[in-house]
Scaffold this motif. Structure first.
Motif, mmCIF file in Angstrom:
data_model
loop_
_atom_site.group_PDB
_atom_site.id
_atom_site.type_symbol
_atom_site.label_atom_id
_atom_site.label_comp_id
_atom_site.label_asym_id
_atom_site.label_seq_id
_atom_site.Cartn_x
_atom_site.Cartn_y
_atom_site.Cartn_z
ATOM 1 N N PRO A 297 28.719 39.469 56.853
ATOM 2 C CA PRO A 297 29.332 40.285 58.122
ATOM 3 C C PRO A 297 29.835 39.336 59.301
ATOM 4 O O PRO A 297 30.843 39.807 59.624
ATOM 5 N N ALA A 298 29.738 38.347 59.269
ATOM 6 C CA ALA A 298 30.700 37.375 60.477
ATOM 7 C C ALA A 298 31.810 37.528 59.735
ATOM 8 O O ALA A 298 33.464 37.437 60.606
ATOM 9 N N TYR B 292 33.940 39.217 58.070
ATOM 10 C CA TYR B 292 33.959 40.941 57.533
ATOM 11 C C TYR B 292 34.320 40.962 59.561
ATOM 12 O O TYR B 292 35.936 41.279 59.528
ATOM 13 N N ALA B 293 33.770 40.562 60.788
ATOM 14 C CA ALA B 293 34.266 40.921 62.196
ATOM 15 C C ALA B 293 35.753 39.795 61.947
ATOM 16 O O ALA B 293 36.311 40.410 62.810
ATOM 17 N N ALA B 294 35.259 38.628 61.630
ATOM 18 C CA ALA B 294 36.824 37.563 62.006
ATOM 19 C C ALA B 294 37.701 38.245 60.984
ATOM 20 O O ALA B 294 38.957 38.073 61.662
ATOM 21 N N ALA B 295 37.706 38.154 59.698
ATOM 22 C CA ALA B 295 39.034 38.981 59.309
ATOM 23 C C ALA B 295 39.394 40.373 59.675
ATOM 24 O O ALA B 295 40.654 40.262 60.198
ATOM 25 N N PHE B 296 38.595 41.250 60.201
ATOM 26 C CA PHE B 296 39.101 42.216 60.400
ATOM 27 C C PHE B 296 39.023 42.989 61.681
ATOM 28 O O PHE B 296 40.208 43.613 62.783
ATOM 29 N N PHE B 297 38.473 42.569 62.834
ATOM 30 C CA PHE B 297 38.790 42.738 64.358
ATOM 31 C C PHE B 297 38.923 40.967 64.798
ATOM 32 O O PHE B 297 37.762 40.295 66.062
ATOM 33 N N PRO B 298 39.694 40.479 64.530
ATOM 34 C CA PRO B 298 40.005 39.619 65.675
ATOM 35 C C PRO B 298 40.329 39.309 67.269
ATOM 36 O O PRO B 298 40.903 40.488 67.119
ATOM 37 N N THR B 299 39.661 38.408 67.672
ATOM 38 C CA THR B 299 40.328 38.508 68.793
ATOM 39 C C THR B 299 40.538 37.274 69.375
ATOM 40 O O THR B 299 40.801 36.455 68.602
ATOM 41 N N LYS C 284 39.919 32.759 66.318
ATOM 42 C CA LYS C 284 40.022 31.253 65.895
ATOM 43 C C LYS C 284 39.533 29.721 66.087
ATOM 44 O O LYS C 284 39.021 29.408 65.089
ATOM 45 N N LYS D 281 41.100 38.489 54.118
ATOM 46 C CA LYS D 281 41.534 38.140 54.978
ATOM 47 C C LYS D 281 43.277 39.320 54.155
ATOM 48 O O LYS D 281 43.846 39.497 54.587
ATOM 49 N N TYR E 38 43.502 45.789 56.021
ATOM 50 C CA TYR E 38 42.335 47.060 56.890
ATOM 51 C C TYR E 38 42.647 48.967 56.319
ATOM 52 O O TYR E 38 41.529 49.004 56.620
#
Lengths: 332, 275
Positions: free
Chosen positions: B91-92, B94-101, B105, B163, B167
């Protein structure tokens, strides 16, 4: 491509065009080539995106606890008088643990041993890693099998590799090396008694040369063949090709290897425990082993914690560099 | 590339390549050989290259109940830590790869930085915490430590595989009504299965070979094979042939895993910096 900075081009990384902050281009070859011809293959950040907080929370939360709790305790204990064998000793110690440590000759010897071990193993692994990467870059008979044999030691658990070397190879009576030197009339070397640090360095280097080779072999695949060909036409051969084309290309992977290995080499433990136990005397006592001695054999919690803080500071200096290198790769 | 090097260069390379391969592999080969010798043959001088092979060492190792206990610990701890790590990391990543804020980084780099903390720096508190919570010498305790110490690597490796998935595929799923969980389960995991498999294998390899925490936090009850082998380091452990047989069994599966996934492992081992 012409505008791409040289160092990025060597890494085979393309600079991704940046739109506004809330558009992010995909990473795959397909999407980036589409992006180049003008298709806006980007993902809009929309309000229906899942709440990433909940997805990240377990990983972040657990790592936060994993990092902060023991670290705080180490710091706290390092200022305490605390010995598990003697409950009467207690209370605030101020900087006494540190003062005692810094005046303790073994600490400096162990830091020196650590640096010698890390430095020697690093140089050996880089030299052999680069050599193997270059040799294995072009086809020869059975290359893939030979490659598997070269990287095999990396997958051997540390206690096993230490015992192979200790019992089967370096043993002064029944070891293979003793038999070879005796047959040649050179006498017998009692490796762990006469050259303890060199023996440890050989064992650890044997384990880590495959790591450097594996990384550098992979990095060689992204070497620009056209660039090599151009250099060849310009008259570059053998050594000059290696010096001006290959080595600059490997520079960054080498720095990655150096930093990652440093982190692991600072923590070498099992090899020493199984072979020399830090001796003879303190000839092979590294900082890691010293802390183990203080903590789990002398039960000196305060002193071991203070030494732990010193180890953390030492590793942090290294980590700062590593983070920077990896960060540069992450940045577009 | 056009023919830059001639035939003699290939022979020269083959010579150097095979010499280095044989030198590097020799200690493992020598151990393998010793595991098929009798105890007497194993310590004979001159060392025997040719001998009548025997399987008695493997039989002897198999008869020792404690070998199986340690092997089972290794298996349970490596698999447990790997599955737990994947469950937390997918899950982490997934969140970092597709919904980066803006902070993604920094978050990833911070995760990486926890890996830089030398284990020995927190040996004392970990030991005391484990003692006080009754986790000392338990499989659960070691699974927790393995999971957390490998979590940054697992997250990073998964992140680099995720990555590469466009998407749009996930978005199409979302249009059809798939929520995050369903997107991960039905689209992302099947698409990146080879990547997830090599991440899992790297995690198993690292856990299986881990020798700092396993030597310091476990004893007879939860000790994995690294601890079992280390117990032979004492002078009375001079059953070299049997030790070699036990070592061979301990490293064989991992060696095969490593060989199968060597190319993908580079990514995980360098946190995605070298692909």
């Amino acid at each position: 491509m012409a505008t791409t900075p040289f160092c990025l081009r060597l890494l085979n990384l393309q600079r991704r065009p940046r739109k506004r902050a809330n558009f992010e281009f995909g990473h795959s070859a397909m999407t980036s080539s589409l992006a180049k011809v003008g298709f806006g293959v980007f993902k809009p950040k929309d309000s229906r995106a899942p709440r990433t907080g909940a997805l990240l929370a377990p990983a972040v939360g657990l790592l936060l606890i994993w990092m902060i709790v023991p670290l705080t305790m180490t710091l706290w204990f390092s200022f305490q008088r605390y010995n598990l064998q003697n409950p009467l000793i207690s209370g605030f110690a101020g900087f006494n643990n540190y003062k005692f440590l810094l005046l303790y000759k073994t600490l400096w010897i162990s830091i020196g041993n650590t640096l010698v071990l890390v430095g020697s193993v690093l140089s050996l692994t880089i030299v052999f890693g680069v050599l193997f990467a270059v040799v294995f870059d072009e086809a020869f008979f059975g290359r893939n099998i030979a490659r598997l044999l070269v990287i095999a030691p990396f997958f051997v658990m540390p206690t096993v590799s230490a015992l192979i070397w200790k019992n089967l190879l370096m043993h002064p009576v029944n070891g293979l090396f003793a038999w070879i030197t005796r047959s040649l009339g050179l006498g017998v070397v009692d490796w762990f008694a006469q050259a303890p640090m060199i023996s440890i360095i050989i064992i650890v280097a044997w384990q880590w040369i495959p790591f450097a080779s594996l990384i550098l072999m992979t990095a060689m695949q992204s070497l620009d063949r056209e660039q090599m060909e151009a250099a060849y036409l310009d008259g570059a051969r053998g050594l000059s090709m290696f010096w001006f084309i290959t080595l600059p290309h490997l520079f960054r992977p080498i720095s990655v290897v150096v930093m990652i290995e440093t982190i692991f080499l600072l923590a070498v433990f099992a090899e020493i425990l199984v072979t020399t136990s830090g001796g003879p005397g303190n000839a092979t006592t590294t900082l890691t082993y010293l802390i183990y001695l203080k903590a789990l054999l002398q039960w000196d919690v305060g002193g071991a914690s203070a030494a732990g803080v010193i180890a953390i500071i030492l590793a942090n200096v290294v980590a700062a560099f590593l983070i920077r290198t990896v960060a540069r790769n992450l940045a577009d | 590339m056009a023919k830059i090097r001639g035939k003699s260069s290939t022979i020269w390379r083959g010579g150097v390549g095979w010499t280095s391969a044989l030198v590097m592999f020799f200690p493992i080969f020598w151990m393998l050989l010793a595991s098929f010798k009798t105890e007497i043959d194993a310590v004979t001088t001159p060392p025997l290259l040719f001998f009548t092979p025997t399987f008695e060492n493997f039989a002897a190792v198999n008869q020792r109940a404690d070998y199986f206990a340690y092997a089972w610990n290794s298996l349970a701890e490596s698999l447990g830590a790997t599955l737990l790590g994947l469950a937390i990391a997918v899950p982490a990543a997934y969140a970092a790869a597709f919904f980066p804020t803006k902070r993604t980084k920094d978050l990833l780099l911070w995760m990486l930085s926890t890996k830089m903390l030398p284990a020995v720096g927190v040996l004392v508190p970990m030991y005391l915490l484990f003692r006080d919570t009754g986790l000392l010498d338990t499989r659960t305790g070691l699974i927790i430590v393995f999971t957390l110490s490998n979590l940054p690597i697992v997250v990073w490796m998964l992140y680099s595989f995720f990555k590469e998935v466009p998407y749009e595929i996930l978005e199409a799923g979302r249009m059809d009504g798939a929520r995050a969980g369903a997107q991960i389960r039905l689209l992302l995991i099947p698409l990146t299965l080879p990547g997830i498999a090599s991440t899992a294998l790297l995690s198993v390899i690292l856990c299986w070979n881990e020798a700092f925490w396993s030597l310091n936090l476990t004893a007879a009850k939860a000790g994995p094979l690294t601890a079992f082998i280390a117990s032979f380091s004492s002078p009375e452990g001079l059953f070299w042939a049997k030790l070699s047989a036990a070592s061979t069994l301990a490293i064989a599966p991992i060696l095969v895993f490593g060989w199968l996934t060597q190319r993908q492992l580079v990514r995980g081992l360098t946190f995605g910096a070298v692909k």
